[in-house]
Design an enzyme around this catalytic site. Structure first.
Site, PDB file in Angstrom:
ATOM      1  N   ARG A 121      16.005   1.533   3.673  1.00  0.00           N
ATOM      2  CA  ARG A 121      15.153   0.801   2.707  1.00  0.00           C
ATOM      3  C   ARG A 121      15.858   0.407   1.557  1.00  0.00           C
ATOM      4  O   ARG A 121      16.826   1.109   1.016  1.00  0.00           O
ATOM      5  CB  ARG A 121      14.065   1.848   2.513  1.00  0.00           C
ATOM      6  CG  ARG A 121      13.317   2.442   3.794  1.00  0.00           C
ATOM      7  CD  ARG A 121      12.712   1.223   4.598  1.00  0.00           C
ATOM      8  NE  ARG A 121      11.729   0.399   3.661  1.00  0.00           N
ATOM      9  CZ  ARG A 121      10.501   0.924   3.518  1.00  0.00           C
ATOM     10  NH1 ARG A 121       9.875   1.957   4.057  1.00  0.00           N
ATOM     11  NH2 ARG A 121       9.522   0.240   2.771  1.00  0.00           N
ATOM     12  N   PRO A 146       0.770  -1.232   0.113  1.00  0.00           N
ATOM     13  CA  PRO A 146      -0.184  -0.016  -0.148  1.00  0.00           C
ATOM     14  C   PRO A 146       0.778   1.267   0.096  1.00  0.00           C
ATOM     15  O   PRO A 146       1.351   1.633   1.089  1.00  0.00           O
ATOM     16  CB  PRO A 146      -0.884  -0.134   1.269  1.00  0.00           C
ATOM     17  CG  PRO A 146      -0.227  -1.009   2.097  1.00  0.00           C
ATOM     18  CD  PRO A 146       0.905  -1.677   1.479  1.00  0.00           C
ATOM     19  N   GLU A 147       0.877   1.965  -1.155  1.00  0.00           N
ATOM     20  CA  GLU A 147       1.309   3.475  -1.116  1.00  0.00           C
ATOM     21  C   GLU A 147      -0.162   4.104  -1.830  1.00  0.00           C
ATOM     22  O   GLU A 147      -1.165   3.410  -1.737  1.00  0.00           O
ATOM     23  CB  GLU A 147       2.615   3.531  -2.192  1.00  0.00           C
ATOM     24  CG  GLU A 147       3.568   2.878  -1.559  1.00  0.00           C
ATOM     25  CD  GLU A 147       4.726   2.840  -2.419  1.00  0.00           C
ATOM     26  OE1 GLU A 147       5.142   3.845  -3.187  1.00  0.00           O
ATOM     27  OE2 GLU A 147       5.634   2.007  -2.281  1.00  0.00           O
ATOM     28  N   LYS A 173      -1.714   7.571   2.599  1.00  0.00           N
ATOM     29  CA  LYS A 173      -1.744   6.287   2.776  1.00  0.00           C
ATOM     30  C   LYS A 173      -3.109   6.226   4.060  1.00  0.00           C
ATOM     31  O   LYS A 173      -3.261   5.071   4.529  1.00  0.00           O
ATOM     32  CB  LYS A 173      -0.511   5.661   3.616  1.00  0.00           C
ATOM     33  CG  LYS A 173       0.490   5.715   2.704  1.00  0.00           C
ATOM     34  CD  LYS A 173       1.804   5.286   3.197  1.00  0.00           C
ATOM     35  CE  LYS A 173       3.018   5.457   2.121  1.00  0.00           C
ATOM     36  NZ  LYS A 173       4.469   5.224   2.713  1.00  0.00           N
TER      37      LYS A 173
END
Length: 271
Positions: A258, A2-3, A59
């Site tokens: 990341r 989910p973005e 989001k």
DNA sequence: GAGCCTGTTCGGGC
DNA sequence: GGCCCGAACAGGCT
């Protein structure tokens, strides 16, 4: 998943139940998604209310119910929303299941990084936390000047890490940040201050942030289809990917904590 | 079996 | 206080 575009897609899945009254809530009350709002509270609050609105902001998702009830939802890393006609047999990770007389609305999240928030507001008001969100990327308040000021405040951090900060870039996540930097031809390890002070890098970053957001919402947000092969998106997931612009191998490494993918010949520090 | 992961928060160090 | 980093959360997938 989910973005911002995936979040939008999932939120819209509950739209078929607009105007319907909640009959019951089934929960797995011990799961972490209830860490801020206990399942008991929702079991008391939701039945008898009508689902009236569905919207997203970055989001964040917001579902409006009758009598000024608001359900906030965040999908975390692995959350998803589903909507089925009855009969529906509950799945192992369906931690939150609402039933109307026609539909079953489900929040499923096996890693349980997602969360729920319930708030009742004054008449005609959005809940406090929703009103306090920063301007969304496609809203007027999201300006080049605000981006510049933010980059300069985080001058020493790699630009990749800064793009992931939701207080300025709501809805941008790992793949969108890589896509934006690739299109703006900015190396992900470039210090944010350096991007902020270069007029043309800042303009490119600002422009591509809007463009990737708009396009992702159109393509992924509407039916969850993949962007075209001209995007970095399709090539960034595995080792051995090839840059669609240069035809040379992409690099994958950790930046700002990341996994990050970029095209070394294409994305430079300078400028 | 080990390592990875589209997200966020918290605590410790500077 | 501000900023930065690493760890932690949990489970499925390669």
């Amino acid at each position: 998943m989910p973005e911002l575009a995936e979040v939008y897609f999932h939120a819209m899945r509950w739209k078929p139940a607009l105007g319907e009254c909640i009959q019951s809530l089934e929960s797995h009350p011990a799961t972490r998604i209830y860490r801020e709002t206990p399942a008991k509270m929702l079991e008391t609050a939701l039945p008898g209310r009508v689902l009236e609105s569905v919207q997203t902001h970055g989001k964040q998702m917001l579902f409006g119910f009758s009598r000024n009830g608001w359900l906030g939802l965040h999908l975390g890393m692995t959350g998803e929303l589903k909507c089925f006609p009855e009969p529906y047999a509950r799945d192992k990770h369906d931690h939150f299941v609402l039933r109307t007389d026609k539909h079953v609305l489900i929040f499923s999240d096996y890693r349980q990084f997602g969360r729920l928030l319930w708030e009742e507001s004054s008449e005609g008001e959005f809940p406090r936390w929703w009103r306090d969100l920063p301007p969304a990327v496609l809203e007027k308040g999201f300006t080049r000047a605000a981006v510049k000021a933010f980059l300069q405040r985080r001058a020493k951090s790699p630009i990749k890490a800064v793009l992931l900060m939701q207080e300025q870039f709501p809805g941008i996540g790992n793949w969108m940040a890589d896509e934006i930097l690739w299109r703006a031809r900015i190396h992900p390890e470039t210090p944010a201050g350096r991007v902020g002070e270069s007029g043309h890098k800042l303009s490119a970053l600002f422009r591509e942030t809007l463009w990737v957001t708009e396009q992702a919402l159109q393509i992924i947000g509407s039916d969850y289809s993949d962007p075209p092969a001209s995007w970095l998106f399709l090539h960034r997931w595995r080792d051995g990917g090839i840059c669609p612009r240069t035809g040379k191998p992409l690099v994958r490494a950790e930046v700002g904590g990341r996994t990050t993918c970029w095209s070394p010949q294409w994305q430079k520090w300078g400028g």
